[in-house]
Design a protein around this motif. Structure first.
Motif, PDB file in Angstrom:
ATOM      1  N   THR A  15       0.832  -1.201   0.000  1.00 42.55           N
ATOM      2  CA  THR A  15       0.000   0.000   0.000  1.00 42.55           C
ATOM      3  C   THR A  15       0.873   1.260   0.000  1.00 42.55           C
ATOM      4  OG1 THR A  15      -0.139   0.122   2.429  1.00 42.55           O
ATOM      5  CG2 THR A  15      -1.838  -1.168   1.285  1.00 42.55           C
ATOM      6  N   VAL A  16       0.266   2.342  -0.434  1.00 38.70           N
ATOM      7  CA  VAL A  16       0.873   3.668  -0.336  1.00 38.70           C
ATOM      8  C   VAL A  16      -0.158   4.600   0.275  1.00 38.70           C
ATOM      9  CG1 VAL A  16       2.437   3.342  -2.286  1.00 38.70           C
ATOM     10  CG2 VAL A  16       0.163   4.286  -2.673  1.00 38.70           C
ATOM     11  N   ALA A  17       0.304   5.653   0.942  1.00 37.03           N
ATOM     12  CA  ALA A  17      -0.601   6.599   1.591  1.00 37.03           C
ATOM     13  C   ALA A  17      -0.789   7.834   0.706  1.00 37.03           C
ATOM     14  CB  ALA A  17      -0.066   7.009   2.957  1.00 37.03           C
ATOM     15  N   VAL A  18      -2.041   8.223   0.527  1.00 37.04           N
ATOM     16  CA  VAL A  18      -2.361   9.415  -0.248  1.00 37.04           C
ATOM     17  C   VAL A  18      -3.343  10.261   0.555  1.00 37.04           C
ATOM     18  CG1 VAL A  18      -1.995   8.254  -2.454  1.00 37.04           C
ATOM     19  CG2 VAL A  18      -4.297   8.331  -1.456  1.00 37.04           C
ATOM     20  N   ALA A  19      -3.472  11.519   0.166  1.00 40.82           N
ATOM     21  CA  ALA A  19      -4.396  12.418   0.841  1.00 40.82           C
ATOM     22  C   ALA A  19      -5.807  12.222   0.302  1.00 40.82           C
ATOM     23  CB  ALA A  19      -3.962  13.871   0.649  1.00 40.82           C
ATOM     24  N   SER A  20      -6.785  12.280   1.200  1.00 35.47           N
ATOM     25  CA  SER A  20      -8.187  12.216   0.802  1.00 35.47           C
ATOM     26  C   SER A  20      -8.998  13.129   1.716  1.00 35.47           C
ATOM     27  CB  SER A  20      -8.709  10.784   0.884  1.00 35.47           C
ATOM     28  OG  SER A  20      -8.701  10.334   2.232  1.00 35.47           O
ATOM     29  N   VAL A  21     -10.231  13.403   1.323  1.00 30.50           N
ATOM     30  CA  VAL A  21     -11.139  14.235   2.104  1.00 30.50           C
ATOM     31  C   VAL A  21     -12.415  13.439   2.317  1.00 30.50           C
ATOM     32  CG1 VAL A  21     -12.419  16.399   2.225  1.00 30.50           C
ATOM     33  CG2 VAL A  21     -10.176  16.331   1.100  1.00 30.50           C
ATOM     34  N   ASN A  22     -12.834  13.268   3.561  1.00 35.44           N
ATOM     35  CA  ASN A  22     -14.033  12.484   3.829  1.00 35.44           C
ATOM     36  C   ASN A  22     -15.298  13.336   3.756  1.00 35.44           C
ATOM     37  OD1 ASN A  22     -14.256  13.911   6.244  1.00 35.44           O
ATOM     38  ND2 ASN A  22     -13.632  12.194   7.544  1.00 35.44           N
ATOM     39  N   GLU A  23     -16.443  12.709   4.051  1.00 36.13           N
ATOM     40  CA  GLU A  23     -17.730  13.385   3.911  1.00 36.13           C
ATOM     41  C   GLU A  23     -17.914  14.554   4.878  1.00 36.13           C
ATOM     42  OE1 GLU A  23     -18.132  10.303   7.080  1.00 36.13           O
ATOM     43  OE2 GLU A  23     -17.179  10.429   5.107  1.00 36.13           O
ATOM     44  N   LYS A  24     -17.049  14.634   5.905  1.00 39.73           N
ATOM     45  CA  LYS A  24     -17.093  15.732   6.869  1.00 39.73           C
ATOM     46  C   LYS A  24     -16.140  16.860   6.494  1.00 39.73           C
ATOM     47  CE  LYS A  24     -18.170  12.523  10.625  1.00 39.73           C
ATOM     48  NZ  LYS A  24     -17.730  11.977  11.936  1.00 39.73           N
ATOM     49  N   GLY A  25     -15.451  16.717   5.387  1.00 44.69           N
ATOM     50  CA  GLY A  25     -14.477  17.709   4.973  1.00 44.69           C
ATOM     51  C   GLY A  25     -13.131  17.562   5.644  1.00 44.69           C
TER      52      GLY A  25
END
Length: 277
Positions: A15-25
């Protein structure tokens, strides 16, 4: 000591880690499945490019050649060298594959995610496969195996987007491999079975992927009489399983299953009598 070819040790993190934004921002660091192209060369002849997590690249290459029928024994392989700087795997054999050109000339496009091509004519070779007819899989062993698979720490739980395959003896999981394609996972297990001298006659093969003709053929080539899938199956997969005598279980989740072929090798638990009203 049993023979082992010269191997590189070129495993990569799954796996690699990437940035994401969840439903709460909220911004999160999220693991996703790695994916790398690996071009396989056999005696300097380019064969195929596989998309893989890269956890077991040497075993993947060996298992691919084994299941394609391009190499008949581990002793035929001198070395397997993976170089991620150029995304390649070079396999050298002790003697060039005699009918390589003939096999490469015949290609069948399959449903295999991550592969999609079968070389040669594997369908004509399956009648020569003899599986151990005396082996029995009990319903209770099946239940314990499914519980162990459920508890296994997997890449899928962390990142999703992968298929998993397991080789088991009874309920004990001996090998567990995940990859971006189900065929890569089964080939990596086939390669590790060769490298570790594991016989398939008393083993169970579990996969999260669907049971197509190619998956059933590969299981038979590995000498494994029991094939269990969380998913469903195709008509050709069903027909070939009956033809070679594999006991095939589909839609396997928890205590649910559908037994499709090889019922004579599957021993169900005695039914508990229903008390009279």
């Amino acid at each position: 000591m049993s023979y082992r070819p010269e191997l590189s040790n070129a495993t990569r993190p799954p796996t690699v880690a990437v940035a994401s934004v969840n439903e709460k921002g909220e911004r999160l660091e999220t693991p996703i499945a790695a994916e790398h192209p690996l071009t396989l060369y056999l005696d300097k002849r380019e064969l195929v490019t596989l998309m893989t997590l890269g956890q077991w690249p040497e075993a993947l290459a060996i298992g691919y050649l084994r299941n394609q029928g391009l190499v008949r024994s581990l002793a035929d392989i001198r070395s397997v060298q993976v170089d991620w700087e150029v995304d390649s795997c070079a396999v050298t054999t002790s003697a060039s594959v005699q009918d390589l050109e003939e096999r490469l000339a015949k290609r069948t496009v399959t449903t295999g995610c991550g592969q999609g091509t079968v070389f040669g004519n594997l369908m004509t070779e399956i009648d020569a496969i003899a599986l151990a007819s005396e082996r029995i899989l009990t319903e209770e062993t099946y239940y314990r195996l499914m519980d162990n698979v459920r508890r296994y720490d997997t890449v899928y739980k962390a990142a999703g987007a992968v298929h998993g395959c397991a080789l088991a003896k009874d309920e004990q999981i001996l090998l567990f491999v995940e990859d971006v394609g189900r065929h890569n996972a089964v080939d990596a297990i086939a390669g590790r079975m060769w490298l570790d001298g594991i016989d398939g006659a008393d083993k169970i093969f579990y996969t999260t992927g669907r049971l197509t003709s190619e998956m059933v053929i590969k299981c038979a080539q590995m000498g494994i009489p029991f094939l269990v899938s969380r998913s469903g199956l195709t008509q050709m997969g069903y027909d070939i399983a009956r033809r070679v005598g594999i006991t095939m279980v589909g839609r396997a989740t928890g205590r649910h299953y559908l037994l499709f072929t090889g019922e004579q090798r599957f021993l169900r638990a005695a039914q508990t009598p229903v008390p009279a009203a």
